[in-house]
Structures are given as C-alpha cells and as structure tokens.
Design a protein around this motif. Structure first.
Motif, PDB file in Angstrom:
ATOM      1  N   UNK A  30     -70.821  44.368 -38.254  1.00 35.14           N
ATOM      2  CA  UNK A  30     -69.797  45.191 -38.913  1.00 35.14           C
ATOM      3  C   UNK A  30     -69.697  46.598 -38.327  1.00 35.14           C
ATOM      4  N   UNK A  31     -70.324  46.805 -37.173  1.00 31.48           N
ATOM      5  CA  UNK A  31     -70.208  48.083 -36.496  1.00 31.48           C
ATOM      6  C   UNK A  31     -69.637  47.884 -35.097  1.00 31.48           C
ATOM      7  N   UNK A  32     -69.006  48.896 -34.599  1.00 26.09           N
ATOM      8  CA  UNK A  32     -68.458  48.850 -33.244  1.00 26.09           C
ATOM      9  C   UNK A  32     -69.506  49.285 -32.231  1.00 26.09           C
ATOM     10  N   UNK A  33     -69.375  48.750 -31.021  1.00 26.21           N
ATOM     11  CA  UNK A  33     -70.271  49.114 -29.932  1.00 26.21           C
ATOM     12  C   UNK A  33     -69.432  49.446 -28.698  1.00 26.21           C
ATOM     13  N   UNK A  34     -69.963  50.300 -27.859  1.00 27.80           N
ATOM     14  CA  UNK A  34     -69.213  50.683 -26.672  1.00 27.80           C
ATOM     15  C   UNK A  34     -70.112  50.920 -25.478  1.00 27.80           C
ATOM     16  N   UNK A  35     -69.486  50.920 -24.308  1.00 30.96           N
ATOM     17  CA  UNK A  35     -70.152  51.266 -23.054  1.00 30.96           C
ATOM     18  C   UNK A  35     -69.392  52.423 -22.409  1.00 30.96           C
ATOM     19  N   UNK A  36     -70.135  53.365 -21.903  1.00 34.58           N
ATOM     20  CA  UNK A  36     -69.583  54.512 -21.207  1.00 34.58           C
ATOM     21  C   UNK A  36     -70.348  54.673 -19.896  1.00 34.58           C
ATOM     22  N   UNK A  37     -69.822  55.496 -19.013  1.00 36.65           N
ATOM     23  CA  UNK A  37     -70.532  55.756 -17.763  1.00 36.65           C
ATOM     24  C   UNK A  37     -70.307  57.193 -17.332  1.00 36.65           C
ATOM     25  N   UNK A  38     -71.249  57.682 -16.546  1.00 35.08           N
ATOM     26  CA  UNK A  38     -71.141  59.031 -16.009  1.00 35.08           C
ATOM     27  C   UNK A  38     -71.612  59.033 -14.562  1.00 35.08           C
ATOM     28  N   UNK A  39     -70.696  59.340 -13.686  1.00 36.55           N
ATOM     29  CA  UNK A  39     -71.008  59.441 -12.266  1.00 36.55           C
ATOM     30  C   UNK A  39     -71.440  60.870 -11.948  1.00 36.55           C
ATOM     31  N   UNK A  40     -72.184  61.065 -10.873  1.00 37.74           N
ATOM     32  CA  UNK A  40     -72.626  62.412 -10.508  1.00 37.74           C
ATOM     33  C   UNK A  40     -71.460  63.383 -10.375  1.00 37.74           C
ATOM     34  N   UNK A  41     -71.577  64.513 -11.051  1.00 41.36           N
ATOM     35  CA  UNK A  41     -70.533  65.537 -10.949  1.00 41.36           C
ATOM     36  C   UNK A  41     -69.293  65.266 -11.771  1.00 41.36           C
ATOM     37  N   UNK A  42     -69.308  64.182 -12.547  1.00 44.02           N
ATOM     38  CA  UNK A  42     -68.143  63.839 -13.351  1.00 44.02           C
ATOM     39  C   UNK A  42     -68.519  63.782 -14.828  1.00 44.02           C
ATOM     40  N   UNK A  43     -67.490  63.832 -15.659  1.00 45.17           N
ATOM     41  CA  UNK A  43     -67.717  63.713 -17.091  1.00 45.17           C
ATOM     42  C   UNK A  43     -67.941  62.253 -17.471  1.00 45.17           C
ATOM     43  N   UNK A  44     -68.597  62.074 -18.578  1.00 47.41           N
ATOM     44  CA  UNK A  44     -68.793  60.721 -19.084  1.00 47.41           C
ATOM     45  C   UNK A  44     -67.434  60.134 -19.473  1.00 47.41           C
ATOM     46  N   UNK A  45     -67.241  58.863 -19.148  1.00 46.62           N
ATOM     47  CA  UNK A  45     -65.960  58.225 -19.434  1.00 46.62           C
ATOM     48  C   UNK A  45     -66.155  56.883 -20.118  1.00 46.62           C
ATOM     49  N   UNK A  46     -65.153  56.501 -20.855  1.00 48.68           N
ATOM     50  CA  UNK A  46     -65.145  55.238 -21.584  1.00 48.68           C
ATOM     51  C   UNK A  46     -65.028  54.074 -20.610  1.00 48.68           C
ATOM     52  N   UNK A  47     -65.762  52.995 -20.889  1.00 53.28           N
ATOM     53  CA  UNK A  47     -65.676  51.778 -20.088  1.00 53.28           C
ATOM     54  C   UNK A  47     -65.122  50.619 -20.917  1.00 53.28           C
ATOM     55  N   UNK A  48     -65.760  50.343 -22.047  1.00 48.44           N
ATOM     56  CA  UNK A  48     -65.342  49.209 -22.874  1.00 48.44           C
ATOM     57  C   UNK A  48     -65.907  49.369 -24.278  1.00 48.44           C
ATOM     58  N   UNK A  49     -65.236  48.762 -25.242  1.00 44.42           N
ATOM     59  CA  UNK A  49     -65.751  48.752 -26.611  1.00 44.42           C
ATOM     60  C   UNK A  49     -65.394  47.438 -27.274  1.00 44.42           C
ATOM     61  N   UNK A  50     -66.160  47.125 -28.296  1.00 44.40           N
ATOM     62  CA  UNK A  50     -65.952  45.881 -29.019  1.00 44.40           C
ATOM     63  C   UNK A  50     -66.106  46.150 -30.501  1.00 44.40           C
ATOM     64  N   UNK A  51     -65.193  45.609 -31.289  1.00 44.19           N
ATOM     65  CA  UNK A  51     -65.238  45.795 -32.721  1.00 44.19           C
ATOM     66  C   UNK A  51     -66.199  44.829 -33.378  1.00 44.19           C
ATOM     67  N   UNK A  52     -66.304  44.950 -34.714  1.00 42.63           N
ATOM     68  CA  UNK A  52     -67.197  44.034 -35.406  1.00 42.63           C
ATOM     69  C   UNK A  52     -66.670  42.612 -35.360  1.00 42.63           C
ATOM     70  N   UNK A  53     -65.387  42.479 -35.107  1.00 42.44           N
ATOM     71  CA  UNK A  53     -64.823  41.172 -34.769  1.00 42.44           C
ATOM     72  C   UNK A  53     -64.741  41.117 -33.257  1.00 42.44           C
ATOM     73  N   UNK A  54     -65.476  40.207 -32.651  1.00 40.92           N
ATOM     74  CA  UNK A  54     -65.587  40.188 -31.191  1.00 40.92           C
ATOM     75  C   UNK A  54     -64.236  40.091 -30.499  1.00 40.92           C
TER      76      UNK A  54
END
Length: 121
Positions: A30-54
């Motif tokens: 019942x909680x959402x999960x996400x993946x983010x990434x941060x490359x050298x010298x760059x800000x962290x950015x969104x990659x993917x997320x999934x809701x409590x319903x897959x």
C-alpha cells in the motif's frame, strides 16, 4: 524505515543489470516505491516509480522501454530491471519509499544509500 539497494556493477553498453531494494522497518504494501539516480556533477533525477497497485508505473522519458520496475510485497522488495544500458546510464541509483501514491518528483519519505552503476562504451 531502512532501504538497502544492491545489484549495481560495471557492464558494457548493451548489457543488463537488475537492481534490488530491500525494505525493513515497515511493510511496503500500500505504499509507493521509486528509483532515482545521480550522475557525477548532476542533480538526482527520477527514473521509475510503482504504486501500491503494480499496474501503476511511471518512467522517465530517457528510459525508452529499457527499464522495468517491479515489486514483491511478500518479500518487501522492489526491483529495477535495466536492459540495453548506455554510458549515460552511469550513476548512483537510489531506491525510495513513499507513504502515498507514486509520483515522479523526489517527494519520497525514505531513501536508500545507493548502488553504483557504471556502463562503459
């Protein structure tokens, strides 16, 4: 809540990696999960997320069908299958937990420590 990301490594362009995030301290059901990434010298950015319903999944435009996010509530884990990796995918990848719906912003409540992904050309 603690999140432990794993599965990073070094691969050549075109290769694949599967990242996993183990969550402890509370169930992710019942909680959402996400993946983010941060490359050298760059800000962290969104990659993917999934809701409590897959079936509810969001991806960044740069994913272009190469990545797939999934969840296993029984194991309290979330995964990111990454195929056809490119050098621009090189970054530290972070998993995140959100007590709410899945979003593309960084409005997540808890973060893991990150796992390094390096893609060589």
């Amino acid at each position: 809540v603690q999140l432990q990301a794993s599965g990073g490594g070094s691969v050549q362009a075109g290769g694949s990696l599967r990242l996993s995030c183990a969550v402890s301290g509370r169930p992710i059901r019942n909680h959402a999960m996400g993946w983010f990434r941060q490359a050298p010298g760059k800000e962290r950015e969104f990659v993917a997320s999934i809701g409590w319903t897959a079936g509810v999944q969001f991806y960044a435009s740069f994913v272009k069908g190469r990545f797939t996010i999934s969840r296993d509530d029984a194991k309290n884990t979330v995964s990111l299958q990454m195929n056809n990796l490119e050098p621009d995918d090189t970054a530290v990848y972070y998993c995140a937990h959100r007590d709410g719906v899945a979003v593309k912003t960084n409005a997540y409540d808890d973060w893991g420590q990150g796992t390094q992904v390096t893609v060589s050309s």
